[in-house]
Write an enzyme that holds these catalytic residues in place. Structure first.
Site, PDB file in Angstrom:
ATOM      1  CG  HIS A 170      15.298   3.560   0.226  1.00  0.00           C
ATOM      2  ND1 HIS A 170      15.180   4.883  -0.147  1.00  0.00           N
ATOM      3  CD2 HIS A 170      14.145   2.961  -0.168  1.00  0.00           C
ATOM      4  CE1 HIS A 170      14.009   5.061  -0.745  1.00  0.00           C
ATOM      5  NE2 HIS A 170      13.359   3.905  -0.775  1.00  0.00           N
ATOM      6  CD  GLU A 171      13.592  -0.678  -0.580  1.00  0.00           C
ATOM      7  OE1 GLU A 171      12.447  -0.731  -0.084  1.00  0.00           O
ATOM      8  OE2 GLU A 171      13.872  -0.012  -1.596  1.00  0.00           O
ATOM      9  CD  GLU A 173      10.449   6.473  -1.315  1.00  0.00           C
ATOM     10  OE1 GLU A 173       9.652   5.508  -1.255  1.00  0.00           O
ATOM     11  OE2 GLU A 173      11.647   6.343  -1.612  1.00  0.00           O
ATOM     12  CG  HIS A 175      10.026   1.758   2.241  1.00  0.00           C
ATOM     13  ND1 HIS A 175       9.096   2.759   2.136  1.00  0.00           N
ATOM     14  CD2 HIS A 175      10.892   1.956   1.214  1.00  0.00           C
ATOM     15  CE1 HIS A 175       9.383   3.530   1.083  1.00  0.00           C
ATOM     16  NE2 HIS A 175      10.473   3.062   0.499  1.00  0.00           N
TER      17      HIS A 175
END
Ligand code: ZN
Length: 514
Positions: A268-269, A298, A272
């Site tokens: 997820h990160e 997001e 980003h």
């Protein structure tokens, strides 16, 4: 002597670079606070962060900066709208107009309060002590309202708070999206919960911590997260932060008894992080040098974590490596069992652990509660009870305590109330819309993912999203990249196809969107 436009633009860039460096320095202090700082550093760190936000705000609101921008507006008007300089002047003007609405003293006061509240929350949450947080949260609500007032007149008090996260969106447009999505999801959630539960025992047990971190980071770097310009550290609440274009860091947390925490928070990160790393170098040190909105940001974490990271194709390639990393855990677990386990749908108490289908229900109820607090319909003291009531009605769950109830997320406790959560759902919706557009351009992407290759997908995202930074507002970026405004259709198609197969749902059970 008349200064040329080139001189003025040079001065503007210099001033904006200093503002960007102050923001980067504040990010370093926050990152350290969440990773390595000993508890004793908290009081001074709060002061240091407040000082940084004051200095940054003073520069953002310097009347000289405003005059410079005004003079350069006529130059910007002569350029094509998508020229870098035109975008720079346009965005700098917008940022300046917003910044001068808020007094510096208020910015400093709010920042200091946020540090105090965050620090208190890190102790109050494990102790399940909402009572000690109540006065702090009441103050946060008051300061959030005061902040919004600086932008009066507005249609709704939440509008300025939403606009800070997702420029161009309003309480009305977010609410419309959430109402539409909630209706669309209800049939799918019902159809799945009527099916037998998926067995996900293979994800639990005792997993050594170092291989967990290594394995997640291995996939993140295969995606394209660049360790020459980034690094991964451990924290309570995973996040991604930008110090500069050359230093974009991500964090994760490791649970020894749950393989999914470190793995999927890292992916997820990394999503980003790749967005930030992909911004064109020429935009670094300017207000354009970062992702365009919280929702679009997001969408990238969700695209890599879920659409790609939980796909059967990806695991066809990486599962043998996972089996090798944890030989006594997965030796006798078939790929399909593992894939079903990481996509198990089950209403749960914790947002960050929620599956793709029920995740948005967590967001919708938080949005409704912060709306009620901002509108004065819900007092902070009644928040725990209201929270429990919504988990009961929306997810059919009773929350045992406030720790895993209204105190589970840092957002209200370390930030503001209003505009804190909706971006996650926008991100989910856009993740599928962007992925569908990438597939239309490059139908070979799924076959490449099944071979552990991600460069075509990453290249499309670099080209259509990442490199632009804040050059285009979210709505324009979405239209340019996908050919239409934000729509829930690709997202609902993605969910119904994927979970229809996983749970063997009859098409009739899904026909809820007519
Ligand atoms: Zn995220």
């Amino acid at each position: 002597m008349q200064r040329t436009e080139k001189d003025l633009l040079g001065e503007l860039r210099g001033r904006l670079a200093e503002i960007s460096d102050l923001a980067g320095t504040a990010a370093i202090l926050s990152w350290d606070q969440s990773t390595y700082m000993p508890a004793g550093g908290a009081p001074a760190r709060g002061r240091q962060l407040a000082l940084m936000s004051r200095l940054a705000h003073e520069r953002r609101t310097d009347p000289e900066l405003g005059r410079l921008i005004d003079v350069l507006k006529s130059y910007a008007e002569k350029l094509p709208a998508d020229h870098d300089d035109a975008a720079l002047i346009r965005v700098a003007a917008r940022d300046f107009a917003k910044a001068i609405r808020v007094p510096t003293a208020f910015v400093e006061r709010f920042s200091a309060h946020q540090s105090t509240a965050y620090d208190a929350w890190t102790r109050a949450r494990p102790a399940n002590d909402f009572a000690s947080m109540r006065p702090l949260l009441e103050r946060t609500l008051e300061l959030s309202r005061q902040y919004a007032e600086f932008f009066a007149p507005y249609q709704h008090i939440m509008d300025p708070l939403i606009d800070d996260m997702d420029e161009g969106m309003t309480c009305a447009s977010v609410r419309a999206l959430l109402v539409e999505l909630r209706a669309a999801l209800s049939g799918l959630v019902r159809a799945i919960t009527e099916k037998p539960a998926i067995d996900d025992r293979c994800l639990h047990g005792n997993f050594a911590e170092a291989p967990q971190i290594d394995f997640g980071l291995g996939i993140a770097t295969a995606f394209g997260y660049d360790l020459a310009r980034g690094r991964l550290d451990r924290t309570h609440h995973p996040f991604c932060t930008r110090f500069s274009g050359g230093d974009i860091r991500i964090t994760t947390r490791v649970y020894p008894d749950d393989l999914t925490q470190a793995l999927f928070s890292t992916l997820h990160e990394a999503g980003h992080g790749m967005y930030e790393q992909g911004v064109a170098a020429a935009l670094d040190g300017t207000p354009l040098g970062s992702g365009t909105s919280a929702g679009v940001h997001e969408s990238q974490s969700r695209l890599w974590e879920n659409v790609v990271g939980r796909s059967l194709g990806l695991w066809g390639h990486f599962y043998p490596r996972l089996q090798a990393a944890f030989p006594d855990k997965f030796k006798n677990v078939p790929l399909e069992t593992f894939h079903a386990a990481i996509n198990k749908v089950e209403p749960s108490l914790i947002r960050t652990e929620a599956d793709e289908v029920t995740y948005n229900l967590h967001i919708i109820l938080r949005f409704d509660l912060e709306l009620a607090m901002l509108e004065g319909r819900l007092a902070v003291k009644d928040l725990p009870e209201a929270w429990r009531a919504r988990y009961q009605s929306d997810l059919g769950l009773s929350s045992p305590d406030d720790r895993d109830g209204c105190m589970q997320d840092v957002h209200w406790f370390g930030g503001s109330i209003g505009g804190a959560f909706h971006s996650y759902t926008i991100g989910n919706v856009l993740s599928a819309q962007f992925y569908a557009a990438a597939l239309r351009a490059h139908p070979e992407i799924p076959a490449e993912i099944a071979e552990g290759r991600f460069s075509t997908l990453k290249g499309w995202l670099d080209q259509n999203l990442y490199r632009h930074g804040r050059k285009f507002e979210a709505d324009e970026l979405v239209r340019r990249a996908t050919g239409e405004p934000m729509t829930i259709r690709p997202y609902m198609d993605y969910l119904t196809r994927k979970y229809g197969e996983l749970y063997r749902l009859a098409p009739a059970a899904l026909a809820t969107r007519a």
